[in-house]
Design a protein around this motif. Structure first.
Motif, PDB file in Angstrom:
ATOM      1  N   ARG A   1      -7.174 -32.332 -35.649  1.00 20.51           N
ATOM      2  CA  ARG A   1      -5.970 -31.942 -34.902  1.00 20.51           C
ATOM      3  C   ARG A   1      -5.320 -30.673 -35.449  1.00 20.51           C
ATOM      4  NH1 ARG A   1      -3.303 -37.994 -35.010  1.00 20.51           N
ATOM      5  NH2 ARG A   1      -4.780 -39.017 -33.600  1.00 20.51           N
ATOM      6  N   HIS A   2      -5.338 -30.513 -36.754  1.00 18.47           N
ATOM      7  CA  HIS A   2      -4.531 -29.455 -37.362  1.00 18.47           C
ATOM      8  C   HIS A   2      -5.302 -28.512 -38.281  1.00 18.47           C
ATOM      9  CE1 HIS A   2      -0.996 -31.630 -35.900  1.00 18.47           C
ATOM     10  NE2 HIS A   2      -1.445 -32.721 -36.489  1.00 18.47           N
ATOM     11  N   GLY A   3      -6.614 -28.722 -38.463  1.00 24.30           N
ATOM     12  CA  GLY A   3      -7.372 -27.883 -39.377  1.00 24.30           C
ATOM     13  C   GLY A   3      -7.532 -26.454 -38.881  1.00 24.30           C
ATOM     14  N   THR A   4      -7.671 -25.526 -39.844  1.00 24.28           N
ATOM     15  CA  THR A   4      -7.879 -24.114 -39.525  1.00 24.28           C
ATOM     16  C   THR A   4      -9.350 -23.768 -39.694  1.00 24.28           C
ATOM     17  OG1 THR A   4      -5.666 -23.565 -40.341  1.00 24.28           O
ATOM     18  CG2 THR A   4      -7.245 -21.754 -40.126  1.00 24.28           C
ATOM     19  N   PRO A   5     -10.015 -23.240 -38.653  1.00 22.28           N
ATOM     20  CA  PRO A   5     -11.456 -22.955 -38.757  1.00 22.28           C
ATOM     21  C   PRO A   5     -11.768 -21.893 -39.815  1.00 22.28           C
ATOM     22  CG  PRO A   5     -10.714 -22.926 -36.462  1.00 22.28           C
ATOM     23  CD  PRO A   5      -9.483 -22.943 -37.315  1.00 22.28           C
ATOM     24  N   VAL A   6     -12.821 -22.164 -40.582  1.00 21.93           N
ATOM     25  CA  VAL A   6     -13.388 -21.189 -41.520  1.00 21.93           C
ATOM     26  C   VAL A   6     -14.901 -21.314 -41.384  1.00 21.93           C
ATOM     27  CG1 VAL A   6     -13.562 -20.381 -43.891  1.00 21.93           C
ATOM     28  CG2 VAL A   6     -11.467 -21.524 -43.131  1.00 21.93           C
ATOM     29  N   GLY A   7     -15.539 -20.357 -40.743  1.00 21.89           N
ATOM     30  CA  GLY A   7     -16.966 -20.486 -40.480  1.00 21.89           C
ATOM     31  C   GLY A   7     -17.226 -21.740 -39.670  1.00 21.89           C
ATOM     32  N   ASP A   8     -18.129 -22.595 -40.172  1.00 25.45           N
ATOM     33  CA  ASP A   8     -18.450 -23.834 -39.457  1.00 25.45           C
ATOM     34  C   ASP A   8     -17.660 -25.032 -39.974  1.00 25.45           C
ATOM     35  OD1 ASP A   8     -19.731 -23.794 -41.902  1.00 25.45           O
ATOM     36  OD2 ASP A   8     -21.477 -24.917 -41.209  1.00 25.45           O
ATOM     37  N   LEU A   9     -16.683 -24.774 -40.879  1.00 26.22           N
ATOM     38  CA  LEU A   9     -15.850 -25.841 -41.433  1.00 26.22           C
ATOM     39  C   LEU A   9     -14.375 -25.539 -41.168  1.00 26.22           C
ATOM     40  CD1 LEU A   9     -17.688 -26.372 -44.868  1.00 26.22           C
ATOM     41  CD2 LEU A   9     -17.856 -27.804 -42.820  1.00 26.22           C
ATOM     42  N   PHE A  10     -13.484 -26.339 -41.778  1.00 27.68           N
ATOM     43  CA  PHE A  10     -12.044 -26.191 -41.556  1.00 27.68           C
ATOM     44  C   PHE A  10     -11.283 -26.308 -42.872  1.00 27.68           C
ATOM     45  CE2 PHE A  10     -13.820 -27.770 -37.647  1.00 27.68           C
ATOM     46  CZ  PHE A  10     -13.120 -27.122 -36.640  1.00 27.68           C
ATOM     47  N   LEU A  11     -10.182 -25.587 -42.970  1.00 25.76           N
ATOM     48  CA  LEU A  11      -9.240 -25.817 -44.058  1.00 25.76           C
ATOM     49  C   LEU A  11      -8.464 -27.093 -43.779  1.00 25.76           C
ATOM     50  CD1 LEU A  11      -7.593 -22.326 -44.735  1.00 25.76           C
ATOM     51  CD2 LEU A  11      -9.188 -23.546 -46.228  1.00 25.76           C
ATOM     52  N   PHE A  12      -8.239 -27.884 -44.813  1.00 30.09           N
ATOM     53  CA  PHE A  12      -7.456 -29.101 -44.670  1.00 30.09           C
ATOM     54  C   PHE A  12      -5.999 -28.713 -44.418  1.00 30.09           C
ATOM     55  CE2 PHE A  12      -5.112 -32.831 -45.944  1.00 30.09           C
ATOM     56  CZ  PHE A  12      -5.924 -33.894 -45.560  1.00 30.09           C
ATOM     57  N   PRO A  13      -5.325 -29.321 -43.425  1.00 30.40           N
ATOM     58  CA  PRO A  13      -3.946 -28.947 -43.109  1.00 30.40           C
ATOM     59  C   PRO A  13      -2.961 -29.447 -44.162  1.00 30.40           C
ATOM     60  CG  PRO A  13      -4.621 -30.808 -41.767  1.00 30.40           C
ATOM     61  CD  PRO A  13      -5.847 -30.356 -42.517  1.00 30.40           C
ATOM     62  N   LEU A  14      -2.003 -28.612 -44.502  1.00 29.63           N
ATOM     63  CA  LEU A  14      -0.960 -28.981 -45.461  1.00 29.63           C
ATOM     64  C   LEU A  14       0.394 -29.155 -44.789  1.00 29.63           C
ATOM     65  CD1 LEU A  14      -1.841 -26.587 -48.438  1.00 29.63           C
ATOM     66  CD2 LEU A  14      -2.709 -28.879 -47.950  1.00 29.63           C
ATOM     67  N   SER A  15       0.431 -28.977 -43.471  1.00 33.30           N
ATOM     68  CA  SER A  15       1.681 -29.125 -42.721  1.00 33.30           C
ATOM     69  C   SER A  15       1.390 -29.826 -41.396  1.00 33.30           C
ATOM     70  CB  SER A  15       2.316 -27.748 -42.469  1.00 33.30           C
ATOM     71  OG  SER A  15       3.506 -27.870 -41.721  1.00 33.30           O
ATOM     72  N   PHE A  16       2.103 -30.924 -41.148  1.00 36.88           N
ATOM     73  CA  PHE A  16       1.929 -31.704 -39.927  1.00 36.88           C
ATOM     74  C   PHE A  16       3.058 -32.722 -39.850  1.00 36.88           C
ATOM     75  CE2 PHE A  16      -0.531 -33.363 -43.445  1.00 36.88           C
ATOM     76  CZ  PHE A  16      -0.126 -34.688 -43.513  1.00 36.88           C
ATOM     77  N   ASP A  17       3.161 -33.391 -38.727  1.00 34.08           N
ATOM     78  CA  ASP A  17       4.199 -34.394 -38.532  1.00 34.08           C
ATOM     79  C   ASP A  17       3.653 -35.759 -38.938  1.00 34.08           C
ATOM     80  OD1 ASP A  17       6.201 -36.087 -37.745  1.00 34.08           O
ATOM     81  OD2 ASP A  17       6.329 -35.359 -35.689  1.00 34.08           O
ATOM     82  N   PRO A  18       4.192 -36.366 -40.004  1.00 30.48           N
ATOM     83  CA  PRO A  18       3.699 -37.687 -40.435  1.00 30.48           C
ATOM     84  C   PRO A  18       3.815 -38.760 -39.351  1.00 30.48           C
ATOM     85  CG  PRO A  18       5.086 -36.706 -42.119  1.00 30.48           C
ATOM     86  CD  PRO A  18       5.245 -35.861 -40.889  1.00 30.48           C
ATOM     87  N   ALA A  19       4.703 -38.554 -38.383  1.00 34.98           N
ATOM     88  CA  ALA A  19       4.864 -39.540 -37.309  1.00 34.98           C
ATOM     89  C   ALA A  19       3.592 -39.686 -36.484  1.00 34.98           C
ATOM     90  CB  ALA A  19       6.032 -39.147 -36.406  1.00 34.98           C
ATOM     91  N   ASP A  20       2.716 -38.671 -36.543  1.00 35.63           N
ATOM     92  CA  ASP A  20       1.476 -38.712 -35.764  1.00 35.63           C
ATOM     93  C   ASP A  20       0.393 -39.554 -36.430  1.00 35.63           C
ATOM     94  OD1 ASP A  20       2.642 -37.037 -33.915  1.00 35.63           O
ATOM     95  OD2 ASP A  20       1.777 -35.210 -34.768  1.00 35.63           O
ATOM     96  N   LEU A  21       0.615 -39.960 -37.675  1.00 39.59           N
ATOM     97  CA  LEU A  21      -0.411 -40.674 -38.423  1.00 39.59           C
ATOM     98  C   LEU A  21      -0.462 -42.140 -38.014  1.00 39.59           C
ATOM     99  CD1 LEU A  21       0.269 -39.209 -41.984  1.00 39.59           C
ATOM    100  CD2 LEU A  21      -1.497 -38.501 -40.361  1.00 39.59           C
ATOM    101  N   ALA A  22      -1.678 -42.654 -37.862  1.00 42.55           N
ATOM    102  CA  ALA A  22      -1.875 -44.055 -37.488  1.00 42.55           C
ATOM    103  C   ALA A  22      -1.877 -44.919 -38.742  1.00 42.55           C
ATOM    104  CB  ALA A  22      -3.183 -44.215 -36.723  1.00 42.55           C
TER     105      ALA A  22
END
Length: 286
Positions: free
Chosen positions: A151-172
């Protein structure tokens, strides 16, 4: 996005036991951020001038390292992160020599000398993942993290940076753990430093003050994000099972007292204790 490619050999003081080192990274890898492919561990890096991908493969005398960077100025930083991730600056003769004076640990060390502590390239990322993994299995923690990345990762080549900012309310996850995550994200935003150069006393105090941060979470972060060689996990199930099998005390208070003999290398004692169990973190996949 153009990536600049560099290949290096990362030396280390022998011996090096790659089993738990790479095994742990592979077993806990977050899909999209990390992968194990054809004997090579790959993951994304967040760097001072940009970002990149590191590819690491263990050999008898070195670790083969290839980094792909958005900015070549990040080469030295990327290599330093890779060395920290794999604990390659450790002195196994000093560590193993000290721990081997304990007759309980001596056979474990003799069987697998040179165990390192699997660390992280991003302390904030690891802290978030530690909260995601509270009171759930390794598989469930990876699932939670993978959803966050998708949902929130930033693309780097064929992988993604892990997101450090997001809304915790979205977590299951339970509301209590969402509150814990919100408190962590606020602390990181307010200046909580979880880098290898951070003050460990300050970081431990700040983490301990956060709701939902018990000793296991705090010590895990100190061990793997800040590189504390004496971090200890007496409440960890794997540690308690190992202690029981080896005839060591199993209650946290008694085990802490017994572990005084392993200072200042208790994080390495943890690796040897974990390795007594049959768990995927202890082995590199065939």
């Amino acid at each position: 996005m153009r990536l600049h490619k560099f290949s290096e050999r990362l030396p280390f003081q022998a011996p090096l036991c790659p089993d738990n080192l790479f095994g742990h990274l592979i077993a806990t890898a977050v899909p999209g951020v990390e992968e194990w492919r054809e004997g090579v561990y790959r993951r994304t890096l967040r760097l001072p001038f940009g970002c990149g991908i590191a590819s690491l493969q263990p050999h008898a005398s070195h670790v083969a390292c290839t980094v792909e960077l958005t900015d070549p100025r990040d080469l030295a930083s990327a290599l330093d992160l890779c060395r920290f991730l794999l604990d390659l600056n450790a002195d196994p003769s000093a560590i193993d020599g000290a721990l081997s004076t304990d007759p309980v640990l001596a056979p474990l060390i003799s069987a697998a000398p040179g165990r390192r502590v699997p660390r992280t390239v991003d302390g904030a990322e690891f802290a978030i993942r530690a909260v995601l993994g509270q009171q759930v299995s390794t598989k469930a923690a990876r699932t939670h993290a993978a959803r966050l990345v998708s949902r929130h990762g930033t693309p780097v080549g064929d992988l993604f940076l892990f997101p450090l900012s997001f809304d915790p309310a979205d977590l299951a996850m339970p509301e209590s753990r969402r509150r814990t995550m919100a408190a962590l994200l606020a602390a990181l935003e307010s200046g909580l430093d979880l880098s290898p150069s951070a003050d460990r006393t300050s970081a431990r105090s700040w983490l301990t003050s956060l709701p939902g941060f018990g000793p296991w979470t705090v010590e895990s972060i100190l061990m793997r994000a800040l590189g504390d060689p004496d971090a200890f996990l007496p409440t960890d199930l794997g540690i308690r099972l190992a202690a029981e099998a080896l005839g060591l005390p199993t209650t946290p208070a008694a085990l802490i007292r017994r572990s005084a003999a392993w200072q200042p290398w208790r994080a390495y004692a943890v690796q040897h204790l974990w390795a007594t169990g049959d768990h995927e973190v202890n082995r590199i996949p065939a």
